[in-house]
Scaffold this active site. Structure first.
Site, PDB file in Angstrom:
ATOM      1  N   CYS A 171     -11.745  15.304 -38.250  1.00 25.91           N
ATOM      2  CA  CYS A 171     -13.093  15.117 -37.708  1.00 25.91           C
ATOM      3  C   CYS A 171     -14.045  14.543 -38.766  1.00 25.91           C
ATOM      4  O   CYS A 171     -13.976  13.365 -39.048  1.00 25.91           O
ATOM      5  CB  CYS A 171     -13.586  16.411 -37.088  1.00 25.91           C
ATOM      6  SG  CYS A 171     -14.789  16.081 -35.787  1.00 25.91           S
TER       7      CYS A 171
ATOM      8  N   GLU B 184      -5.849  21.450 -35.572  1.00 25.67           N
ATOM      9  CA  GLU B 184      -5.567  22.818 -36.066  1.00 25.67           C
ATOM     10  C   GLU B 184      -5.597  23.857 -34.954  1.00 25.67           C
ATOM     11  O   GLU B 184      -4.932  24.891 -35.035  1.00 25.67           O
ATOM     12  CB  GLU B 184      -6.538  23.202 -37.189  1.00 25.67           C
ATOM     13  CG  GLU B 184      -8.002  23.423 -36.807  1.00 25.67           C
ATOM     14  CD  GLU B 184      -8.852  22.154 -36.810  1.00 25.67           C
ATOM     15  OE1 GLU B 184      -8.272  21.052 -36.694  1.00 25.67           O
ATOM     16  OE2 GLU B 184     -10.084  22.256 -36.923  1.00 25.67           O
TER      17      GLU B 184
ATOM     18  N   HIS C 226      -9.460  17.970 -33.537  1.00 27.15           N
ATOM     19  CA  HIS C 226      -9.180  19.189 -34.315  1.00 27.15           C
ATOM     20  C   HIS C 226      -7.782  19.699 -33.973  1.00 27.15           C
ATOM     21  O   HIS C 226      -7.639  20.669 -33.212  1.00 27.15           O
ATOM     22  CB  HIS C 226     -10.213  20.270 -34.005  1.00 27.15           C
ATOM     23  CG  HIS C 226     -11.546  19.997 -34.614  1.00 27.15           C
ATOM     24  ND1 HIS C 226     -11.847  20.315 -35.912  1.00 27.15           N
ATOM     25  CD2 HIS C 226     -12.639  19.387 -34.120  1.00 27.15           C
ATOM     26  CE1 HIS C 226     -13.092  19.940 -36.185  1.00 27.15           C
ATOM     27  NE2 HIS C 226     -13.601  19.370 -35.113  1.00 27.15           N
TER      28      HIS C 226
END
Ligand code: GLN
Length: 536
Positions: free
Chosen positions: A381, A513, A511
């Site tokens: 990001c 993650e 994102h």
């Protein structure tokens, strides 16, 4: 009809209630049950979206774009399925809903009160999760018993148990059993007091989960049971884990917490299959070497601010059979001491997401250092935005290239904004711009590292940002060698970039993650760590 398990906490905060709830969720799921999870946050913020990461830790974004408490991340990582807006509720959201109804005249002129209006709204948020096929709904209350903010939730629990058949509801209370080194004793009194507090409100826990550093003796177990009005076998010991938070489910299984709950709820106890989880733990226990990864951020001092990033790195380590040697770097330290000094010896650099301009020059310097020294890099990001600015400045020769986010309000200079705010037609705008939240599709281009990592053409990843790579600069960036590895299929916005002639330099606007799991590492994190492992 679904069954309900409520989890409260006492004595101190940060007992790992979220992890424990998630672990119980995993155990129940591994017995073939369908489990729903709900986190109730008693604060008055409507959602954690606008809360400072220093105070609140990471904002966890769900597929449907909800900005939620980081415990939902634990739920997803352990239980394995996607959470949604409905899986996190705050007092703020409940009050807002009730007050809006009052303004709308829905209460017919009645006096609107905490009991019954707020408590009814709370119970409704639980019942929304009850669906055919959902066996157990686990509801975790944030905060600690005795907090003023939590009272209405506890009151709702008390009412709820009276409205349902007894075998439909189980209460789990988590506490701390401190150890006094000077006298060599464990102390049960705080637990007794915390359970007393709960019973004053009318909630009697069925199961006590005791966080402890020492083994709880049978004598102490009996004492806790007697004073807290709980069966001795329902006093569960949760010792500090030796090497990984992912051990917690196994520890709790050995203490039979899942079996106890199922019996309490009058449910059969199907056999458990934790083989995939145990295989993962074996790899965690016996890593074959270490990989040193620097995470360069601005909320570095608080571990919880980058929770999912650290977890995703751990998962990637597991997939690569290595331990991650994490170097947490404050971006401003790079501004003061230089990237070469601070990042000496690292095998990979990760720049995570963030807001505002503090530390961005440190991040850009870290990225330049990784690019020029062939150190594997993963940008997330804001990390992608910094990588694009770095490339524009140092490779394309646009010396003052920047993101519009870093420019003084009212004095934005679009001519150098390689990262900019867009309106819905993809025009650059100076103000406004809506937050891109939740899962968006991305088309991956053939022959790129991103495509080879994911192994498919079309992916979906979660977003949480306002700014985008400015389409007006894309051609220039490409002419100088930047590869656009993925675009949004609808808007054509840049989603992923990478560099050729570099071992592994990839950045994404999303994102990833949030989608990584201990038993299923995210492909970008996995390949990043593979490249880092091979870096010397
Ligand atoms: N601040 C940047 C934006 O709003 C990046 C956000 C992020 O990293 N999540 O676009």
């Amino acid at each position: 009809m679904s069954k309900f398990v409520f989890i409260t906490g006492g004595v101190v905060s940060s007992l790992g209630k979220g992890l424990t709830s998630a672990s119980i969720g995993l155990l129940l799921k591994s017995r073939g049950l369908n489990v729903e999870m709900l986190k109730m946050d008693p604060y008055l913020n409507v959602d954690p979206g606008t809360m400072n990461p220093f105070q609140h830790g990471e904002v966890y974004v769900t597929e449907d774009g909800a900005e939620t408490d980081l415990d939902l991340g634990h739920y997803e990582r352990f239980v394995g399925h996607h959470m949604h807006q409905r899986n996190n509720i705050t007092s703020g959201a409940l009050y807002m809903d009730v007050i809006q109804k009052e303004r709308h005249g829905d209460f017919d002129g009645a006096t609107v009160q905490v009991v019954p209006h707020i408590t009814n709204a709370i119970k409704k948020s639980w019942l929304r999760l009850e669906k055919p096929g959902v066996d157990i709904i686990m509801i975790e209350l944030g905060g600690t018993v005795g907090d003023i903010e939590g009272l209405s939730f506890l009151e709702a629990m008390r009412q709820f148990q009276l409205e349902r058949p007894v075998e439909d509801v189980a209460f789990v209370h988590m506490t701390l059993i401190p150890y006094l080194r000077a006298s060599g004793e464990v102390k049960t009194k705080p637990t007794q007091h915390s359970v007393q507090k709960l019973r004053e409100i009318g909630v009697q826990p069925h199961v006590l989960i005791c966080r402890t550093t020492q083994k709880i003796s049978d004598e102490n177990r009996r004492k806790i049971a007697m004073f807290c009005n709980v069966r001795p076998e329902n006093v569960i010991e949760e010792q500090d884990v030796a090497y990984s938070i992912y051990q917690v489910p196994v520890m709790l299984m050995e203490e039979k917490v899942d079996e106890i709950l199922l019996k309490q709820l009058h449910l059969p106890v199907p056999p458990i299959d934790l083989s995939q989880w145990n295989d993962m733990l074996t790899k965690v226990r016996e890593p074959q070497g270490k990989v040193k990864i620097a995470v360069v951020g601005k909320y570095i001092s608080l571990t919880d601010s980058y929770k999912s990033i650290y977890e995703a790195l751990t998962h990637a380590g597991i997939a690569n059979h290595v331990e991650i040697d994490l170097l947490k770097v404050e971006a401003e330290e790079i501004e003061e001491r230089g990237a070469a000094t601070v990042l000496e010896g690292v095998q990979g650099v990760l720049v995570p997401g963030g807001f505002g301009n503090r530390g961005v020059n440190g991040k850009i310097a870290a990225i330049q250092y990784a690019r020029e020294n062939n150190i594997p890099f993963l940008g997330i990001c804001l990390g992608l935005q910094c990588a694009v600015v770095e490339f524009a400045r140092h490779v394309c020769g646009i010396d003052d290239a920047a993101s519009m986010e870093w420019m003084e309000p009212g004095k934005e200079d679009i001519s150098r904004a390689v990262v900019a705010l867009m309106d819905s037609q993809q025009n650059v705008v100076e103000r406004g711009g809506t937050m891109r939240l939740g899962a968006y599709a991305c088309w991956l281009h053939e022959g790129t590292k991103a495509r080879s990592a994911y192994g498919v053409e079309m992916i979906r990843e979660r977003h949480r940002h306002r700014y985008e790579v400015n389409p007006a600069f894309v051609q220039t960036l490409q002419d100088h060698g930047l590869i656009i590895s993925g675009n949004n299929p609808d808007s054509d916005l840049v989603e992923i970039i990478e560099l050729p002639n570099h071992p592994w330099f990839v950045a994404t606007q999303a994102h990833p993650e949030f989608r990584s799991r201990p038993v299923d590492a995210h492909p970008l994190f996995r390949d990043f760590v593979t490249a880092a492992k091979n870096f010397s």
